[in-house]
Design a protein around this motif. Structure first.
Motif, mmCIF file in Angstrom:
data_model
loop_
_atom_site.group_PDB
_atom_site.id
_atom_site.type_symbol
_atom_site.label_atom_id
_atom_site.label_comp_id
_atom_site.label_asym_id
_atom_site.label_seq_id
_atom_site.Cartn_x
_atom_site.Cartn_y
_atom_site.Cartn_z
ATOM 1 N N SER A 116 32.383 37.357 39.433
ATOM 2 C CA SER A 116 32.465 36.003 38.914
ATOM 3 C C SER A 116 31.084 35.442 38.596
ATOM 4 C CB SER A 116 33.167 35.094 39.937
ATOM 5 O OG SER A 116 33.238 33.762 39.486
ATOM 6 N N ARG A 117 30.084 35.857 39.380
ATOM 7 C CA ARG A 117 28.738 35.297 39.243
ATOM 8 C C ARG A 117 27.831 36.116 38.330
ATOM 9 N NH1 ARG A 117 27.295 31.655 43.929
ATOM 10 N NH2 ARG A 117 29.251 31.272 45.037
ATOM 11 N N GLY A 118 28.390 37.061 37.585
ATOM 12 C CA GLY A 118 27.617 37.695 36.542
ATOM 13 C C GLY A 118 27.169 39.118 36.772
ATOM 14 N N ALA A 119 27.696 39.808 37.807
ATOM 15 C CA ALA A 119 27.382 41.225 37.963
ATOM 16 C C ALA A 119 27.808 41.988 36.710
ATOM 17 C CB ALA A 119 28.091 41.787 39.193
ATOM 18 N N SER A 120 27.001 42.957 36.301
ATOM 19 C CA SER A 120 27.330 43.699 35.082
ATOM 20 C C SER A 120 28.503 44.636 35.298
ATOM 21 C CB SER A 120 26.117 44.488 34.589
ATOM 22 O OG SER A 120 25.730 45.475 35.543
ATOM 23 N N MET A 121 28.640 45.163 36.512
ATOM 24 C CA MET A 121 29.795 45.976 36.890
ATOM 25 C C MET A 121 29.869 46.002 38.403
ATOM 26 S SD MET A 121 29.023 49.094 38.502
ATOM 27 C CE MET A 121 30.409 50.114 38.017
ATOM 28 N N ALA A 122 31.061 46.324 38.924
ATOM 29 C CA ALA A 122 31.231 46.427 40.372
ATOM 30 C C ALA A 122 32.277 47.489 40.674
ATOM 31 C CB ALA A 122 31.634 45.086 40.978
ATOM 32 N N LEU A 123 31.981 48.316 41.652
ATOM 33 C CA LEU A 123 32.890 49.354 42.125
ATOM 34 C C LEU A 123 33.306 49.021 43.549
ATOM 35 C CD1 LEU A 123 34.257 52.186 42.082
ATOM 36 C CD2 LEU A 123 32.037 53.126 42.799
ATOM 37 N N ALA A 124 34.616 49.015 43.806
ATOM 38 C CA ALA A 124 35.147 48.762 45.141
ATOM 39 C C ALA A 124 35.987 49.952 45.593
ATOM 40 C CB ALA A 124 35.992 47.494 45.151
ATOM 41 N N LEU A 125 35.840 50.314 46.860
ATOM 42 C CA LEU A 125 36.642 51.366 47.485
ATOM 43 C C LEU A 125 37.426 50.776 48.648
ATOM 44 C CD1 LEU A 125 33.882 54.125 48.029
ATOM 45 C CD2 LEU A 125 35.103 53.578 45.901
ATOM 46 N N ASP A 126 38.598 51.308 48.886
ATOM 47 C CA ASP A 126 39.330 51.037 50.114
ATOM 48 C C ASP A 126 40.385 52.119 50.274
ATOM 49 O OD1 ASP A 126 39.379 48.408 52.057
ATOM 50 O OD2 ASP A 126 41.263 49.525 52.122
ATOM 51 N N LEU A 127 40.662 52.484 51.511
ATOM 52 C CA LEU A 127 41.672 53.507 51.760
ATOM 53 C C LEU A 127 43.087 52.951 51.703
ATOM 54 C CD1 LEU A 127 41.863 56.524 52.428
ATOM 55 C CD2 LEU A 127 41.788 55.926 54.850
ATOM 56 N N ASN A 128 43.204 51.639 51.828
ATOM 57 C CA ASN A 128 44.511 51.008 51.889
ATOM 58 C C ASN A 128 45.091 50.807 50.488
ATOM 59 O OD1 ASN A 128 46.454 48.671 52.021
ATOM 60 N ND2 ASN A 128 46.065 48.974 54.210
ATOM 61 N N ALA A 129 46.241 51.383 50.234
ATOM 62 C CA ALA A 129 46.839 51.338 48.898
ATOM 63 C C ALA A 129 47.211 49.921 48.484
ATOM 64 C CB ALA A 129 48.073 52.245 48.853
ATOM 65 N N ARG A 130 47.731 49.124 49.409
ATOM 66 C CA ARG A 130 48.135 47.761 49.050
ATOM 67 C C ARG A 130 46.926 46.893 48.717
ATOM 68 N NH1 ARG A 130 51.358 44.411 52.770
ATOM 69 N NH2 ARG A 130 51.779 43.228 50.874
ATOM 70 N N ALA A 131 45.819 47.098 49.444
ATOM 71 C CA ALA A 131 44.607 46.326 49.154
ATOM 72 C C ALA A 131 44.100 46.633 47.749
ATOM 73 C CB ALA A 131 43.533 46.635 50.195
ATOM 74 N N ILE A 132 44.077 47.901 47.385
ATOM 75 C CA ILE A 132 43.607 48.283 46.054
ATOM 76 C C ILE A 132 44.574 47.800 44.976
ATOM 77 C CG2 ILE A 132 43.236 50.271 44.525
ATOM 78 C CD1 ILE A 132 40.872 49.696 46.348
ATOM 79 N N ALA A 133 45.877 47.911 45.229
ATOM 80 C CA ALA A 133 46.857 47.439 44.248
ATOM 81 C C ALA A 133 46.728 45.936 44.022
ATOM 82 C CB ALA A 133 48.271 47.792 44.711
ATOM 83 N N SER A 134 46.487 45.190 45.094
ATOM 84 C CA SER A 134 46.325 43.751 44.970
ATOM 85 C C SER A 134 45.080 43.406 44.163
ATOM 86 C CB SER A 134 46.243 43.120 46.364
ATOM 87 O OG SER A 134 46.032 41.726 46.287
ATOM 88 N N LEU A 135 43.983 44.096 44.433
ATOM 89 C CA LEU A 135 42.757 43.865 43.669
ATOM 90 C C LEU A 135 42.929 44.232 42.204
ATOM 91 C CD1 LEU A 135 39.884 44.978 46.062
ATOM 92 C CD2 LEU A 135 40.171 42.747 44.994
#
Length: 207
Positions: A87-106
């Motif tokens: 939101s604050r202007g990062a050019s790109m962002a990579l997120a990891l998580d093992l939890n399938a629901r957390a990733i699906a929500s994101l």
């Protein structure tokens, strides 16, 4: 990320089946182009979002550095830090998580925001960090589950495998004081504060 007291560990490795909790929490983006937008996240076992007041302090610290930064969040959980950086202007962002629901929500949140520069992977963070990135990152958020002793090995892999740009900023949350964490010698402690039982700190890497 939501306010918490006490502060249970946040999920990076699923300790219960991903369908074990059906409830929803809600997070609010504090600043930037999506300021005040609110989104749901799954109330999974151990998921511990960073409080609004801590996020606000952190992004005040990062204000001169966030625009155009490449951001990495290997223990994303609710994704509040990850979304705030985009939101604050990062050019790109990579997120990891093992939890399938957390990733699906994101993933659903990114679609709602029509955001094309956010990347998501459902994977084990330490296993993923054994690889070498194509391009190093300028800013890394480290808020692994406190009970699994993941912070030190994660930092070691970030250094050894070339995940960090020269002068990269690294944010940590921990139960113990930053000075006791045994992080890499070339990381300089820039700022630190405490919220409840959690220490949070910003470090800068020197090459």
């Amino acid at each position: 990320m939501r306010d918490r007291n006490p502060l249970p560990p946040r999920s990076a490795r699923a300790k219960t089946p991903v369908h074990a909790h059906a409830g929803q929490g809600q997070l609010r983006i504090i600043g930037g182009q999506w300021r005040s937008r609110q989104f749901d996240f799954p109330m999974e076992h151990g998921l511990r979002p960073t409080p609004n007041r801590v996020r606000e302090t952190l992004f005040n610290w990062l204000a001169p550095y966030i625009e155009g930064a490449r951001v990495f969040d290997p223990f994303a959980g609710s994704g509040a830090l990850y979304l705030e950086a985009l939101s604050r202007g990062a050019s790109m962002a990579l997120a990891l998580d093992l939890n399938a629901r957390a990733i699906a929500s994101l993933r659903q949140t990114l679609e709602t925001l029509n955001c094309s520069n956010g990347q998501l992977l459902q994977t084990d963070a330490l296993r993923h960090l054994e690889n070498q990135p194509g391009t190093p990152f300028d800013l890394v958020f480290l808020d692994p589950p406190f009970s699994l002793n993941l912070l030190a090995p994660t930092c070691q892999l970030l250094e050894e495998k070339g995940w960090l740009a020269p002068g990269a900023w690294i944010y940590t949350e921990s139960e113990n004081r930053p000075s006791s964490l045994g992080l890499p010698d070339n990381w300089r402690l820039h700022r630190e504060q405490k919220a409840g039982q959690v220490h949070y700190a910003l470090w800068q890497r020197s090459a």
